[in-house]
Design an enzyme around this catalytic site. Sequence first.
Site, PDB file in Angstrom:
ATOM      1  N   TYR A 129     -12.003  -2.900  -3.986  1.00  0.00           N
ATOM      2  CA  TYR A 129     -12.010  -3.055  -2.062  1.00  0.00           C
ATOM      3  C   TYR A 129     -14.200  -3.321  -2.645  1.00  0.00           C
ATOM      4  CZ  TYR A 129      -7.984  -2.530   0.141  1.00  0.00           C
ATOM      5  OH  TYR A 129      -6.855  -3.280   0.781  1.00  0.00           O
ATOM      6  N   GLU A 188      -8.596 -10.942  -8.330  1.00  0.00           N
ATOM      7  CA  GLU A 188      -8.088  -9.372  -8.196  1.00  0.00           C
ATOM      8  C   GLU A 188      -6.191 -10.005  -9.151  1.00  0.00           C
ATOM      9  OE1 GLU A 188      -6.977  -9.720  -3.621  1.00  0.00           O
ATOM     10  OE2 GLU A 188      -8.776  -9.350  -3.735  1.00  0.00           O
ATOM     11  N   LYS A 201       1.163  -1.140   0.358  1.00  0.00           N
ATOM     12  CA  LYS A 201       0.020   0.057  -0.020  1.00  0.00           C
ATOM     13  C   LYS A 201       0.966   1.037   0.099  1.00  0.00           C
ATOM     14  CE  LYS A 201      -3.808  -2.743   2.737  1.00  0.00           C
ATOM     15  NZ  LYS A 201      -4.183  -2.580   3.321  1.00  0.00           N
ATOM     16  N   ASN A 209      -1.393   0.238   6.970  1.00  0.00           N
ATOM     17  CA  ASN A 209      -1.672  -1.306   7.391  1.00  0.00           C
ATOM     18  C   ASN A 209      -0.215  -2.000   6.247  1.00  0.00           C
ATOM     19  OD1 ASN A 209      -3.557  -2.133   6.424  1.00  0.00           O
ATOM     20  ND2 ASN A 209      -4.169  -3.292   7.116  1.00  0.00           N
ATOM     21  N   HIS A 267      -1.405  -5.182   1.510  1.00  0.00           N
ATOM     22  CA  HIS A 267      -2.728  -6.544   1.409  1.00  0.00           C
ATOM     23  C   HIS A 267      -2.270  -7.316   0.651  1.00  0.00           C
ATOM     24  CE1 HIS A 267      -6.542  -8.301  -0.169  1.00  0.00           C
ATOM     25  NE2 HIS A 267      -5.975  -7.966  -1.428  1.00  0.00           N
TER      26      HIS A 267
HETATM   27  P1  RTP Z   1      -6.454  -6.468   3.570  1.00  0.00           P
HETATM   28  O1  RTP Z   1      -8.045  -6.554   1.683  1.00  0.00           O
HETATM   29  O2  RTP Z   1      -6.153  -5.108   3.276  1.00  0.00           O
HETATM   30  O3  RTP Z   1      -5.451  -7.346   2.903  1.00  0.00           O
HETATM   31  O4  RTP Z   1      -7.026  -6.156   4.770  1.00  0.00           O
HETATM   32  P2  RTP Z   1      -7.156  -7.155   5.007  1.00  0.00           P
HETATM   33  O5  RTP Z   1      -8.006  -8.681   4.118  1.00  0.00           O
HETATM   34  O6  RTP Z   1      -6.694  -8.299   6.300  1.00  0.00           O
HETATM   35  O7  RTP Z   1      -8.765  -6.419   5.980  1.00  0.00           O
HETATM   36  P3  RTP Z   1      -9.781  -6.108   5.585  1.00  0.00           P
HETATM   37  O8  RTP Z   1     -11.687  -6.877   6.383  1.00  0.00           O
HETATM   38  O9  RTP Z   1     -10.531  -6.743   4.187  1.00  0.00           O
HETATM   39  O10 RTP Z   1      -9.825  -4.549   5.356  1.00  0.00           O
HETATM   40  C1  RTP Z   1      -9.376  -4.608   4.120  1.00  0.00           C
HETATM   41  C2  RTP Z   1      -8.970  -3.341   4.082  1.00  0.00           C
HETATM   42  O11 RTP Z   1      -9.424  -1.849   5.064  1.00  0.00           O
HETATM   43  C3  RTP Z   1      -9.144  -1.449   6.334  1.00  0.00           C
HETATM   44  N1  RTP Z   1      -9.415  -1.095   7.357  1.00  0.00           N
HETATM   45  N2  RTP Z   1      -9.757  -0.127   8.296  1.00  0.00           N
HETATM   46  N3  RTP Z   1     -10.891   1.541  10.363  1.00  0.00           N
HETATM   47  C4  RTP Z   1     -10.906   0.177  10.117  1.00  0.00           C
HETATM   48  O12 RTP Z   1     -11.296  -0.155  11.212  1.00  0.00           O
HETATM   49  C5  RTP Z   1     -10.500  -0.567   8.769  1.00  0.00           C
HETATM   50  N4  RTP Z   1     -10.814  -1.858   8.635  1.00  0.00           N
HETATM   51  C6  RTP Z   1     -10.266  -2.068   7.847  1.00  0.00           C
HETATM   52  C7  RTP Z   1      -6.747  -1.886   6.923  1.00  0.00           C
HETATM   53  O13 RTP Z   1      -6.232  -1.383   5.904  1.00  0.00           O
HETATM   54  C8  RTP Z   1      -7.585  -3.614   5.701  1.00  0.00           C
HETATM   55  O14 RTP Z   1      -6.466  -3.830   5.393  1.00  0.00           O
END
Ligand code: RTP
Length: 147
Positions: free
Chosen positions: A49, A126, A9, A112, A115
């Site tokens: 997303y 993707e 990112k 973070n 991804h």
């Molecule tokens: P990613 O898709 O980025 O690998 O992350 P992930 O599967 O571990 O988590 P996901 O639930 O799909 O969330 C995607 C990205 O959204 C951001 N996020 N922000 N502010 C918040 O509560 C929150 N929750 C998620 C994070 O950048 C997360 O990686």
Amino acid sequence: MEQTFVMIKPDGVQRGLVGEIICRFEKKGFTLKGLKLQSVERAFAEKHYADLSSKPFFNGLVEYIISGPVVAMVWEGKNVVTTGRKIIGATNPSDSAPGTIRGDFAVEIGRNVIHGSDAVESARKEIALWFPEGVAEWQSSLHSVDL
Ligand code: RTP
């Protein structure tokens, strides 16, 4: 052979973590099949997303992803989707273990660093979205044939 999509990112690129992250996937033994530095348009980030469009953090997430260039990659290897997620660590850096990328390099869930696809099917989607031109055909000789 299984493939996954990994994106460094904008914060990861700006902080100079590209080499470190590639190093971790390479040293594990995964094979790099696609790699590009790319600035993404808002509509593209929203498409990537799309599953999170109803979440309260969706707009902030899109703003984050379009705030600077990202590094998009395809990695290949046995169980690379699940193992790649382990290398990356839990979504919230407060929960990600030391030794993982997020555990070592992140503090905020909204910054973070990286991804990784969460399932083989989402990896397929993707990779098709980010690499419509396809990825490299080469096969690493380090992978064993399935017995
Ligand atoms: P990613 O898709 O980025 O690998 O992350 P992930 O599967 O571990 O988590 P996901 O639930 O799909 O969330 C995607 C990205 O959204 C951001 N996020 N922000 N502010 C918040 O509560 C929150 N929750 C998620 C994070 O950048 C997360 O990686």
